[in-house]
Design a protein around this motif. Sequence first.
Motif, short mmCIF file in Angstrom:
data_model
loop_
_atom_site.label_atom_id
_atom_site.label_comp_id
_atom_site.label_asym_id
_atom_site.label_seq_id
_atom_site.Cartn_x
_atom_site.Cartn_y
_atom_site.Cartn_z
N HIS A 256 0.85 -1.10 0.19
CA HIS A 256 0.03 0.01 -0.02
C HIS A 256 0.70 1.24 0.17
O HIS A 256 1.78 1.32 0.86
N PHE A 295 -7.14 7.77 1.44
CA PHE A 295 -5.75 8.21 1.48
C PHE A 295 -5.78 9.11 -0.08
O PHE A 295 -4.16 9.81 -0.14
N ALA A 296 -6.53 8.91 -0.93
CA ALA A 296 -6.26 9.76 -2.22
C ALA A 296 -5.55 10.97 -2.13
O ALA A 296 -4.75 11.47 -2.75
N LEU A 301 0.99 7.98 -5.51
CA LEU A 301 1.09 6.88 -6.64
C LEU A 301 -0.27 7.22 -7.51
O LEU A 301 -0.04 7.39 -8.83
N MET A 302 -1.22 7.60 -6.97
CA MET A 302 -2.21 8.23 -7.86
C MET A 302 -1.98 9.45 -8.53
O MET A 302 -2.34 9.50 -9.85
N LEU A 308 -5.29 5.75 -12.84
CA LEU A 308 -5.91 5.55 -11.58
C LEU A 308 -7.06 6.35 -10.88
O LEU A 308 -7.78 5.88 -10.09
N HIS A 331 -6.57 0.24 -5.11
CA HIS A 331 -6.83 -0.01 -6.59
C HIS A 331 -5.70 -0.53 -7.44
O HIS A 331 -5.66 -1.48 -8.21
S1 SF4 Z 1 -3.58 4.09 -5.61
FE1 SF4 Z 1 -5.57 4.89 -5.48
S2 SF4 Z 1 -6.56 3.41 -3.91
FE2 SF4 Z 1 -4.14 2.96 -3.82
S3 SF4 Z 1 -3.83 4.23 -2.00
FE3 SF4 Z 1 -3.44 5.58 -3.82
S4 SF4 Z 1 -5.44 6.88 -3.93
FE4 SF4 Z 1 -5.76 4.73 -2.74
#
Ligand code: SF4
Length: 343
Positions: A256, A295-296, A301-302, A308, A331
């Motif tokens: 994560h 956590f968005a 990463l997002m 995503l 996701h």
């Molecule tokens: S990639 Fe998307 S689902 Fe995964 S932690 Fe980040 S915001 Fe949340």
Amino acid sequence: MAVHDMTRVNGSAPLLEVRKLRVSLESGKTVIDGVDLTIGRREVVALVGESGSGKSVTALALSRLLPAALRMTSGSIRFDGQDIVAKSDAELNRLRGAEISMLFQQPQVMLDPTSRVQAQVAEPLRKHRGLGRRQAFARVVDLLRSVGIPDPAVRARAFSYQLSGGMAQRVMIAAAMAAGPKLLIADEPTTALDVTVQAQILRLLKEERERHDLSILLITHDLSIVSAFADRMAVMYAGRILEEGPTQEIMRRPAHPYTRALIRCSLLVPESDGKLMSIPGSGSQALAIKEGCRFAPRCTLMREYPGLRTACCSREPELEQFAQHWACRCHATAEGLQEGDVA
Ligand code: SF4
Ligand SMILES: Nc1ncnc2c1ncn2[C@@H]1O[C@H](COP(=O)(O)OP(=O)(O)OP(=O)(O)O)[C@@H](O)[C@H]1O
Ligand SMILES: [Mg+2]
């Protein structure tokens, strides 16, 4: 992909199984939102996460010790085949100290300064094991010796205000172990102690686990302690578990983005209070996020992988098992994406 389910740990029925635990404030605000937690027999499970994520509330809820401002609104808690939620106050009183013990951060605060060590360690022996004064004293001396207290017969007669922090925590461990519990819930048990004493207390907890087949739920900010001590770890954020699995694998390859950020911060110099360096952004409003991943707003990463964004901002991910005994609520993990995969 299978929805996260670990009804069995190490092939045997778990000692503790918490399912869909929800805890709310009187105002209706949810602080623990559907937590699942499993602890096997003789297993050490660490609960980690930033301040305010809900670690202590979870610990208090599972021994039904929530403060008046908070109440468990749904969920199930099974301990050693017993339904904890259905128990009366009298039954819970019998269970606490006898089968489930707790250890807290500030031993000197937890000990009554006006009472002698012997009285405090003997209390569970007299209450749960029905020992008389003399038998209890002999057992207290044995217990104090077993937790490494020198001159135990002399120390048993001391008042707790006369003890150092490390000695006071050893006394608390002796009291917690007195009635032979199956589960110890240790909430930041070494945070208030200096580094050398921390190591001694952790060694002692390890010995207690071996000696008494004890299971431990360990709450700590210190990932080096988690790494050295816990078989499995669960990562908490805004009242939810975001990742759960074998400690060594998570520490090597966190799935994560939040776990990854926590580990990265833990490798930096700790703040003076021993807490983790903070991850950019704040999690304080995360519980208010009703759509998408909590956590968005902080997820790098997002941001790096725009593909995503739609899923992350519209649909909260489930905690899903993606490897044996390893689950993640993201996701990207569900898609098999890692940070290094991002172009
Ligand atoms: S990639 Fe998307 S689902 Fe995964 S932690 Fe980040 S915001 Fe949340
Ligand atoms: N007695 C209480 N009354 C009202 N709200 C509370 C109470 N105890 C905890 N909370 C709230 O519940 C949430 C979770 O708190 P909790 O103490 O479990 O966090 P934590 O993860 O243990 O943090 P820390 O690492 O600082 O100990 C927080 O938003 C906190 O403000
Ligand atoms: Mg806490």
